[in-house]
Write an enzyme that holds these catalytic residues in place. Structure first.
Site, short mmCIF file in Angstrom:
data_model
loop_
_atom_site.label_atom_id
_atom_site.label_comp_id
_atom_site.label_asym_id
_atom_site.label_seq_id
_atom_site.Cartn_x
_atom_site.Cartn_y
_atom_site.Cartn_z
N HIS A 137 125.74 53.94 48.20
CA HIS A 137 124.52 54.66 48.63
C HIS A 137 124.66 56.15 48.18
CE1 HIS A 137 123.50 50.92 50.35
NE2 HIS A 137 124.74 50.94 50.86
N SER A 138 125.39 56.42 47.22
CA SER A 138 125.74 57.70 46.89
C SER A 138 124.62 58.56 46.43
CB SER A 138 126.72 57.89 45.71
OG SER A 138 127.02 59.03 45.35
#
Ligand SMILES: Cc1ncc(COP(=O)(O)O)c(C=O)c1O
Length: 316
Positions: free
Chosen positions: A71-72
């Site tokens: 989920h960067s």
């Protein structure tokens, strides 16, 4: 040409918000809304990526290889920027679980043409080692460290501060990999202090920031005084307990500012708590850097309390 990407950049407004409900007295917090600087590559991502992207284009690299979680914010921003600039993008992603490989964030990256390579958490630990980096970096790619925290990123981050931010005594930021803190420290005036709130429990953070600053080409001044506000990690990276969600939801209802769940939620809670405790001034002389990046919410949908779900469902 990098400029088509940056043409859409807006001057980030500074917003004064009333935090009296949390501070227990008349109190203000000012927020530098860098989350509004770009619809996708927002906040510190745009700042950190500007000069590495310019460098890649000028030096004739075919693309960029970098690292991140499922989920960067960094991976998401980089994949979009590379697509816009017609650069290749290879992302080495932490964890091989199916959920990670199928995250909404990574799906966007793939749609924008990025090559996503999930690696085991154990292998991912080697990301700072040069032999692993060489193995993973695609030929003729510029390697950009996790979170975009490279020496080249610092000048871009320092540009977030300008004449409008000079009157503030304190500039406050969340800390993950340290590049934002290092960059902001280069943009401070001599009278200002940097407040750092770590979103992660990592004893190495101060030395990592010092190392980044040692390599900075543009050391306009001695590193500005830094003050660490610790104890607001809420159990570690990516943890968002109910109490913190309640705070984020109430803060949104009161101010219309949405915080991100990984970084600025902890930062804002820390500042409000320190102001309430009388350790920071309530007079609006603290400027919180809203570093944007709202990807974290996409990784938490099943852990959210109803108030928080309502907030996220509100059209913005
Ligand atoms: C939205 C947001 N805020 C703050 C940070 C922390 O920045 P840094 O990793 O440079 O310490 C990050 C991570 O890059 C981020 O995505």
């Amino acid at each position: 040409m990098i400029w088509p990407l940056f043409e859409t950049v807006k001057l980030s407004p500074i917003l004064a918000v009333d935090i009296s409900p949390w501070a227990g007295r008349q109190a203000q917090l000012h927020i530098l809304r860098d989350d509004l600087n770009h619809p996708i590559v927002s906040g510190n991502k745009l700042r950190k990526l500007k000069y590495p992207l310019l460098h890649a284009l000028r030096q004739g690299y075919c693309g960029i290889t970098s690292f991140g979680g499922a989920h960067s914010n960094h991976a998401h921003a980089l994949a979009y920027a590379c697509q816009q600039l017609k650069l290749e993008c290879r992302l080495i992603i932490r964890g091989q679980e199916a959920s990670a490989a199928q995250s909404a964030t990574l799906k966007d990256c793939v749609d924008w043409g990025a090559e996503v390579i999930p690696v085991s958490r154990q292998d991912y630990r080697e990301r700072h080692q040069s032999d692993a980096q060489q193995r993973w970096t695609k030929t003729n790619h510029l390697l950009v460290a996790e979170g975009g925290s490279t020496t080249m990123a610092l000048t871009g981050v320092a540009e977030a501060l300008d004449a409008r931010t000079e009157p503030y005594s304190f500039i406050a930021t969340a800390v993950g990999s340290g590049g934002t803190a290092a960059g902001l420290s280069l943009g401070l005036t001599k009278k200002q202090r940097l407040l750092l709130v770590p979103a992660v429990r990592d004893q190495q953070l101060p030395s990592r920031i010092a190392e980044l600053l040692d390599t900075a080409p543009d050391q306009r001044q001695q590193a500005a005084p830094m003050c660490w506000l610790t104890g607001y990690e809420w159990g570690g990276f990516g943890r968002l307990p109910t109490e913190l969600q309640q705070f984020v939801a109430a803060f949104y209802r009161h101010t219309q500012v949405l915080l991100d769940p990984v970084y600025t939620a902890k930062l804002c809670f820390a500042l409000v708590s320190e102001i309430r405790a009388g350790r920071l001034p309530p007079d609006g002389s603290v400027l919180m850097y809203h570093s944007g990046g709202l990807q974290g919410w996409r990784g938490m949908t099943d852990k959210l309390i109803p108030e928080m779900q309502d907030c996220l469902a509100t059209p913005r």
